[in-house]
Scaffold this active site. Structure first.
Site, mmCIF file in Angstrom:
data_model
loop_
_atom_site.group_PDB
_atom_site.id
_atom_site.type_symbol
_atom_site.label_atom_id
_atom_site.label_comp_id
_atom_site.label_asym_id
_atom_site.label_seq_id
_atom_site.Cartn_x
_atom_site.Cartn_y
_atom_site.Cartn_z
ATOM 1 N N TYR A 143 -0.107 -54.477 11.669
ATOM 2 C CA TYR A 143 1.346 -54.565 11.814
ATOM 3 C C TYR A 143 1.731 -56.045 11.883
ATOM 4 O O TYR A 143 1.395 -56.746 12.849
ATOM 5 C CB TYR A 143 1.759 -53.844 13.092
ATOM 6 N N GLY A 200 14.354 -31.173 2.617
ATOM 7 C CA GLY A 200 14.984 -30.234 3.521
ATOM 8 C C GLY A 200 15.277 -30.876 4.860
ATOM 9 O O GLY A 200 14.985 -32.056 5.075
ATOM 10 N N SER A 229 10.349 -47.164 18.628
ATOM 11 C CA SER A 229 11.740 -46.680 18.630
ATOM 12 C C SER A 229 11.965 -45.523 19.591
ATOM 13 O O SER A 229 13.022 -44.887 19.562
ATOM 14 C CB SER A 229 12.110 -46.209 17.212
ATOM 15 N N GLY A 283 2.696 -43.056 17.301
ATOM 16 C CA GLY A 283 3.033 -43.573 18.619
ATOM 17 C C GLY A 283 1.955 -44.500 19.137
ATOM 18 O O GLY A 283 0.853 -44.583 18.577
ATOM 19 N N ARG A 306 14.925 -59.310 17.886
ATOM 20 C CA ARG A 306 15.398 -59.550 16.513
ATOM 21 C C ARG A 306 16.901 -59.795 16.496
ATOM 22 O O ARG A 306 17.385 -60.708 15.821
ATOM 23 C CB ARG A 306 15.050 -58.357 15.603
#
Length: 587
Positions: free
Chosen positions: A467, A266, A199, A215, A405
């Protein structure tokens, strides 16, 4: 700003015209009888719900921020309704908005964030931190069950490179910096963070930290939490600030507490990160192995002998088949040579080969020995060198897959990814069990078939990340039921065969049903206690990461009684993932 209905820039689509064999191969793999067009609805057909307004909060906020930092414009709200998961995109493409933020706020400094959080806490207003919007596990979707106002805190105007310490090799950066700008600013100073998730083009430093991102070069530089030196995070209870030490034993590591907090504890506003000089050499190459197992053995020896490249990616048989069909077919002399090589490989045992892409980065003089020893190990285990063209092709397409996709969703295809990590002991059994489970599930589809592939990346001494990508023809009227069946099947298989719940996609709400199994009941109680202390009113990113103590009502998803065209929505409640309709581990 990315497409509201898909991935990436409005002007960019997947370059299918450059890959003439890809769509025919996909159609054949999925056993598609005919092509069915399922484009997104027109923008004019998307009805936005009216915003809920807390007038006292809004009035106080306007005294603290400038007018151009606050908007309730429907276009801005639409772009912040969803992340980029398959169910997110399916609903967006149908024009169905489950819940929308009521206000978008653009802070420009740490002090702006403090002001917003203080006012939100005072007036009981929900706040969702938002970077590039690339999350695929529901981590940024509005999920407020009551009638409180929801504010999305859009962080990308906080993108400055604050400082670089060239003696310490560290850089302090605001959390809203998008990947390309962050790298551009660092490289102007001769440095790189070297963090390139899929991304990268649309995600931010704060998002990477909040989700414990990995990464592509994590083999060399580690995951994002390994790069973090110190951070600032604004909570309703105050601001947590850590200091820039190389190491410390001052109690539990609060940096690790902030990493992975997903905006629930936070808002991360800045971080000091380990950086390195911009690599002078980037040498990426491809290799062919006879099977997935021999590639795994080669990786383990690279690790054991300390010759691991900066990046290594081993694609199994399914993903290798996809990679071959991503290329344009060779022509002329190139085709003649390729045919000869293919024949040779078949005769020597490469009948169902797998591709490995490896990359070395750094100074040439420091790479020579490591690269030579690494190449020898790959050759020892049957690695057939394919040259640098494979590395070039992989680099060209490495950020394109989310666009694919969108392309297949336009043609009634369900396509998703699931990732995990396991010790080397469990890697091959987990890979085999997951692949077999998904293939067996395909037999229940009307088409009777589908696609599943996997690659290994992000390697460690003890194990690696696996993956998976899987796809099938959509079941008309049951598209989301179909998706969640696969999501549950794959995740249950991971947990049963020694995998983690997530290696780098985080938890959001899609993975919440398995959190107790992942971190133990007492671990979940510890997270609840932390949440209660830092955010006692529960204003920060509600409904994510930490499972609720009480079962969420099945009435949460307010779906029209007549459903959505093409989706049997009335029989399925996608927001209610922690109820009996989606119970982790159940049959």
């Amino acid at each position: 700003m990315m497409k509201w209905w898909g991935w990436g820039d409005q002007k960019i689509t997947f370059p299918m015209h450059e890959k003439p064999t890809l769509w025919p191969w996909i159609s054949s793999k999925l056993n598609m009888k005919s092509e069915r067009a399922t484009p997104p609805v027109a923008r004019k057909d998307v009805a936005m719900p009216p915003p809920t307004v807390n007038h006292a909060f809004l009035a106080a906020l306007k005294e603290k921020l400038k007018a151009d930092q606050i908007t309730s414009d429907d276009e801005a709200r639409l772009h912040h309704c969803y992340g980029k998961s398959y169910p997110n995109l399916f609903l967006a493409r149908k024009g169905y908005i489950q819940q929308a933020p009521d206000l978008i706020v653009y802070p420009r400094s740490h002090d702006d964030v403090v002001a917003v959080i203080e006012l939100a806490n005072k007036h009981d207003v929900c706040v969702i931190p938002f970077g590039g919007g690339t999350n695929i596990v529901g981590g940024i979707d509005p999920r407020e069950d009551g009638d409180r106002m929801i504010v999305t805190l859009q962080m990308t105007q906080m993108s400055r490179l604050i400082s670089v310490d060239k003696m310490a090799n560290t850089a302090t950066i605001e959390a809203g910096a998008l990947g390309p700008k962050l790298e551009q600013d660092l490289q102007a100073q001769g440095y790189s963070l070297g963090h390139y998730p899929d991304s990268f083009e649309y995600s931010t430093l704060g998002g990477w930290l909040a989700t414990r991102s990995a990464g592509m070069q994590s083999d060399a530089y580690g995951k994002i939490e390994d790069m973090a030196v110190c951070m600032k995070m604004v909570t309703p209870a105050g601001t947590i600030v850590t200091r820039p030490f190389p190491a410390s034993s001052a109690g539990p590591d609060l940096n690790r507490l902030m990493c992975g907090s997903e905006g629930v504890l936070g808002v991360i506003t800045e971080a000091t990160m380990r950086v390195h000089p911009t690599p002078a050499v980037k040498d990426y190459r491809g290799f062919l192995f006879k099977n997935f197992e021999s590639g795994v053995v080669a990786i383990r020896e690279l690790i054991e002998k300390n010759h691991l490249p900066s990046m290594i990616r081993l694609q199994d048989e399914g993903e290798t088949e996809l990679a071959f069909n991503m290329k344009s077919p060779p022509k002329g002399l190139q085709a003649f040579v390729a045919k000869g090589v293919k024949g040779y490989l078949k005769r020597t045992g490469y009948t169902k080969p797998v591709i490995m892409v490896v990359g070395w980065e750094g100074l040439e003089e420091s790479l020579v020995h490591r690269r030579e020893e690494g190449l020898a190990i790959l050759k020892k285990h049957g690695g057939f060198a394919l040259g640098k063209s494979v590395g070039t092709s992989w680099s060209k397409d490495k950020f394109n897959m989310p666009y694919l996709r969108d392309w297949v969703m336009d043609r009634a295809v369900m396509c998703d990814v699931s990732e995990t990590a396991a010790t080397w002991t469990n890697v091959l059994p987990l890979h085999a069990a997951t692949t077999a489970a998904v293939k067996e599930k395909f037999k229940q589809e009307p088409s009777g078939d589908g696609y599943v592939g996997c690659h290994i990346s992000h390697t460690y001494e003890t194990g690696c990340c696996l993956y998976f990508t899987y796809a099938a023809v959509q079941r008309p009227g049951q598209e989301l039921e179909q998706y969640y069946e696969y999501k549950k099947l794959v995740t249950d298989t991971f947990m049963r065969t020694g995998g983690t719940l997530s290696h780098h996609h985080a938890i959001g709400y899609e993975h919440m049903p398995w959190m107790e199994q992942e971190v133990s009941p007492t671990g979940v109680e510890a997270l609840r206690a932390l949440k209660a202390k830092l955010d006692p009113k529960g204003i920060l990113n509600p409904g994510k990461l930490i499972p609720q103590k009480l079962e969420v009502s099945t009435e949460v998803a307010k779906i029209p009684a007549d459903g959505i065209e093409g989706w049997g929505a009335q029989s399925f409640q996608p927001k209610t993932l922690q109820t009996a309709t989606y119970e982790a581990g159940s049959d």
